[in-house]
Design a protein around this motif. Structure first.
Motif, PDB file in Angstrom:
ATOM      1  N   TYR A  56       0.798  -1.225   0.000  1.00 35.16           N
ATOM      2  CA  TYR A  56       0.000   0.000   0.000  1.00 35.16           C
ATOM      3  C   TYR A  56       0.830   1.274   0.000  1.00 35.16           C
ATOM      4  CZ  TYR A  56      -4.192  -2.783   0.685  1.00 35.16           C
ATOM      5  OH  TYR A  56      -5.210  -3.678   0.522  1.00 35.16           O
ATOM      6  N   ASP A 113      -3.000  14.317  -0.515  1.00 32.47           N
ATOM      7  CA  ASP A 113      -3.757  14.199  -1.761  1.00 32.47           C
ATOM      8  C   ASP A 113      -2.942  13.572  -2.902  1.00 32.47           C
ATOM      9  OD1 ASP A 113      -2.073  16.349  -2.194  1.00 32.47           O
ATOM     10  OD2 ASP A 113      -3.663  17.715  -2.869  1.00 32.47           O
ATOM     11  N   THR A 125      -7.859   0.998  -9.210  1.00 29.78           N
ATOM     12  CA  THR A 125      -8.434   2.125  -8.489  1.00 29.78           C
ATOM     13  C   THR A 125      -7.361   3.146  -8.166  1.00 29.78           C
ATOM     14  OG1 THR A 125     -10.088   0.694  -7.467  1.00 29.78           O
ATOM     15  CG2 THR A 125      -9.666   2.777  -6.365  1.00 29.78           C
ATOM     16  N   VAL A 127      -6.124   5.969  -5.737  1.00 35.27           N
ATOM     17  CA  VAL A 127      -6.306   6.255  -4.316  1.00 35.27           C
ATOM     18  C   VAL A 127      -5.388   7.388  -3.913  1.00 35.27           C
ATOM     19  CG1 VAL A 127      -6.994   3.893  -3.688  1.00 35.27           C
ATOM     20  CG2 VAL A 127      -4.575   4.528  -3.674  1.00 35.27           C
ATOM     21  N   THR A 128      -5.731   8.039  -2.848  1.00 36.40           N
ATOM     22  CA  THR A 128      -4.862   9.077  -2.307  1.00 36.40           C
ATOM     23  C   THR A 128      -4.085   8.500  -1.119  1.00 36.40           C
ATOM     24  OG1 THR A 128      -6.567   9.854  -0.793  1.00 36.40           O
ATOM     25  CG2 THR A 128      -6.452  10.928  -2.977  1.00 36.40           C
ATOM     26  N   HIS A 130      -4.093   9.822   1.680  1.00 33.33           N
ATOM     27  CA  HIS A 130      -5.052   9.924   2.779  1.00 33.33           C
ATOM     28  C   HIS A 130      -5.864   8.636   2.904  1.00 33.33           C
ATOM     29  CE1 HIS A 130      -8.948  11.103   4.605  1.00 33.33           C
ATOM     30  NE2 HIS A 130      -8.148  11.750   5.434  1.00 33.33           N
ATOM     31  N   ARG A 131      -6.402   8.164   1.809  1.00 38.31           N
ATOM     32  CA  ARG A 131      -7.212   6.940   1.843  1.00 38.31           C
ATOM     33  C   ARG A 131      -6.381   5.740   2.293  1.00 38.31           C
ATOM     34  NH1 ARG A 131     -10.790   4.252  -3.060  1.00 38.31           N
ATOM     35  NH2 ARG A 131     -11.552   2.502  -1.821  1.00 38.31           N
ATOM     36  N   VAL A 134      -5.768   5.875   6.044  1.00 36.14           N
ATOM     37  CA  VAL A 134      -6.967   5.428   6.769  1.00 36.14           C
ATOM     38  C   VAL A 134      -7.116   3.915   6.647  1.00 36.14           C
ATOM     39  CG1 VAL A 134      -9.505   5.533   6.800  1.00 36.14           C
ATOM     40  CG2 VAL A 134      -8.169   7.643   6.583  1.00 36.14           C
ATOM     41  N   HIS A 135      -6.943   3.397   5.440  1.00 38.08           N
ATOM     42  CA  HIS A 135      -7.086   1.958   5.208  1.00 38.08           C
ATOM     43  C   HIS A 135      -6.083   1.157   6.044  1.00 38.08           C
ATOM     44  CE1 HIS A 135      -7.981  -1.744   3.049  1.00 38.08           C
ATOM     45  NE2 HIS A 135      -6.673  -1.936   3.008  1.00 38.08           N
TER      46      HIS A 135
END
Length: 191
Positions: A56, A113, A125, A127-128, A130-131, A134-135
């Motif tokens: 990730y 961002d 996909t 993704v940022t 940020h995402r 969180v993930h």
């Protein structure tokens, strides 16, 4: 001053620290011991998180880890959820620390961002950061919860951190009585 990236990073680090604490002081056997019907074990949870951290925060943002991990390319289901006999706990822990350091470098280098790409998510996909923060915070806390239960099953150690159990300060007898009380309540609720 509010710093959302630092806040997210701190929550992720708290979960990482909990994962490592759950391994402390155990034998190789207890670290690898399958404690659930699906084989959940402490060292396997950490090994799984290594792949998550480098995937990730690495490949997603074009920042490869620089080392191939055989279990990530194996076709055996759950190859990342247990350690082979030739993989020591010290090696797995060191690799987890390296994976986290690699992830931290990505977090430090990119803005929230910043856009990455995960081909395996919904056919590809965007993704940022940020995402992904969180993930991965949710993913690591989820597995820290697993580790908390597994560690308690192994030797009774429980709680949030070594220095802060986050549980009532009660003795063994209180906990035994409490558990017995919950068992009685559960049985009384039967139709």
């Amino acid at each position: 001053m509010d710093d959302p990236k630092a806040d997210l990073h701190r929550y992720l680090q708290t979960a990482r620290d909990a994962m490592l604490w759950k391994l402390e002081g155990l034998s190789e056997y207890d670290l690898r011991r399958p404690m659930t019907p699906t084989g959940t074990n402490l060292l396997g949870l950490v090994k799984h998180l290594i792949g998550c951290e480098i995937g990730y925060f690495g490949a997603t943002f074009g920042r490869p880890f620089g080392r191939e991990l055989p279990w990530l390319s194996e076709t055996e289901p759950n190859a990342d959820m247990w350690a082979r006999p030739d993989e020591s706990s010290a090696e797995i822990v060191a690799l987890y620390r390296q994976a986290c350091a690699h992830a931290d470098a990505t977090i430090d280098a990119l803005a929230l961002d910043a856009v990455g790409h995960i081909p395996a998510w919904d056919g590809g996909t965007e993704v940022t950061l940020h995402r992904i923060l969180v993930h991965m915070t949710a993913e690591t806390h989820r597995h820290a919860g697993h580790a908390d239960i597994v560690r308690e099953l192994v030797d009774g150690a429980a709680g949030l951190r070594r220095d802060h159990g986050n549980l009532p300060d009660a003795g063994e007898q209180w906990w035994a009585d409490y558990r017995d009380r919950l068992e009685r309540v559960a049985r009384e609720s039967l139709p």
